[in-house]
Design a protein around this motif. Structure first.
Motif, PDB file in Angstrom:
ATOM      1  N   HIS A  30       9.348  -6.841   7.082  1.00 20.90           N
ATOM      2  CA  HIS A  30       8.557  -7.124   5.874  1.00 20.90           C
ATOM      3  C   HIS A  30       7.114  -7.476   6.225  1.00 20.90           C
ATOM      4  CE1 HIS A  30       9.801 -11.151   7.124  1.00 20.90           C
ATOM      5  NE2 HIS A  30       8.809 -11.618   6.397  1.00 20.90           N
ATOM      6  N   LEU A  31       6.901  -8.192   7.311  1.00 19.94           N
ATOM      7  CA  LEU A  31       5.545  -8.531   7.737  1.00 19.94           C
ATOM      8  C   LEU A  31       4.824  -7.292   8.271  1.00 19.94           C
ATOM      9  CD1 LEU A  31       3.328 -10.583   8.158  1.00 19.94           C
ATOM     10  CD2 LEU A  31       4.438 -11.267  10.297  1.00 19.94           C
ATOM     11  N   GLU A  33       5.300  -4.204   7.353  1.00 15.17           N
ATOM     12  CA  GLU A  33       4.911  -3.387   6.197  1.00 15.17           C
ATOM     13  C   GLU A  33       3.671  -3.960   5.524  1.00 15.17           C
ATOM     14  OE1 GLU A  33       8.393  -3.189   3.747  1.00 15.17           O
ATOM     15  OE2 GLU A  33       9.474  -1.977   5.221  1.00 15.17           O
ATOM     16  N   ASP A  34       3.616  -5.285   5.393  1.00 14.09           N
ATOM     17  CA  ASP A  34       2.434  -5.925   4.797  1.00 14.09           C
ATOM     18  C   ASP A  34       1.182  -5.661   5.628  1.00 14.09           C
ATOM     19  OD1 ASP A  34       4.002  -6.923   2.756  1.00 14.09           O
ATOM     20  OD2 ASP A  34       4.035  -8.978   3.527  1.00 14.09           O
ATOM     21  N   GLN A  37       0.149  -1.967   5.197  1.00 12.16           N
ATOM     22  CA  GLN A  37      -0.420  -1.760   3.864  1.00 12.16           C
ATOM     23  C   GLN A  37      -1.814  -2.378   3.758  1.00 12.16           C
ATOM     24  OE1 GLN A  37       0.514   0.074   1.296  1.00 12.16           O
ATOM     25  NE2 GLN A  37       2.309   0.789   2.397  1.00 12.16           N
ATOM     26  N   HIS A  38      -1.981  -3.547   4.348  1.00 15.34           N
ATOM     27  CA  HIS A  38      -3.299  -4.195   4.313  1.00 15.34           C
ATOM     28  C   HIS A  38      -4.354  -3.319   4.986  1.00 15.34           C
ATOM     29  CE1 HIS A  38      -6.526  -6.766   5.897  1.00 15.34           C
ATOM     30  NE2 HIS A  38      -6.471  -7.270   4.687  1.00 15.34           N
ATOM     31  N   THR A  41      -5.226  -0.626   2.698  1.00 12.35           N
ATOM     32  CA  THR A  41      -5.977  -1.144   1.547  1.00 12.35           C
ATOM     33  C   THR A  41      -7.449  -1.309   1.914  1.00 12.35           C
ATOM     34  OG1 THR A  41      -4.044  -2.271   0.649  1.00 12.35           O
ATOM     35  CG2 THR A  41      -6.198  -3.072  -0.071  1.00 12.35           C
ATOM     36  N   ARG A  67      -5.878  -8.537  11.338  1.00 13.41           N
ATOM     37  CA  ARG A  67      -5.140  -9.221  10.267  1.00 13.41           C
ATOM     38  C   ARG A  67      -3.987 -10.042  10.851  1.00 13.41           C
ATOM     39  NH1 ARG A  67      -5.594 -10.368   4.770  1.00 13.41           N
ATOM     40  NH2 ARG A  67      -3.493 -10.725   3.996  1.00 13.41           N
TER      41      ARG A  67
END
Length: 70
Positions: A30-31, A33-34, A37-38, A41, A67
């Motif tokens: 989950h991290l 993927e974040d 995605q960041h 973005t 990040r």
């Protein structure tokens, strides 16, 4: 080529690699993927200035790592 089409093609090409790199850093899906995605973005937000960047894959990896380390 439009900036949107450029972005879409990069996403399809580099998202799997970026996700793998994020998984190596975090080992938490989950991290990871974040983080991936960041990075995309930020790329989308800066697409007009990065459209001629010579190494988008490297830029994405650096953005992901920055990040993760922040």
């Amino acid at each position: 080529m439009s900036a949107r089409k450029w972005f879409d093609e990069l996403y399809v090409e580099f998202y799997p690699q970026l996700l793998k790199a994020a998984l190596r850093l975090t080992e938490a899906s989950h991290l990871a993927e974040d983080l991936a995605q960041h990075a995309f973005t930020v790329l989308y937000e800066k697409r007009e200035e990065l459209i001629f960047h010579p190494n988008i894959q490297g830029w994405l990896i650096v953005t992901l790592r920055n990040r993760y380390n922040s």
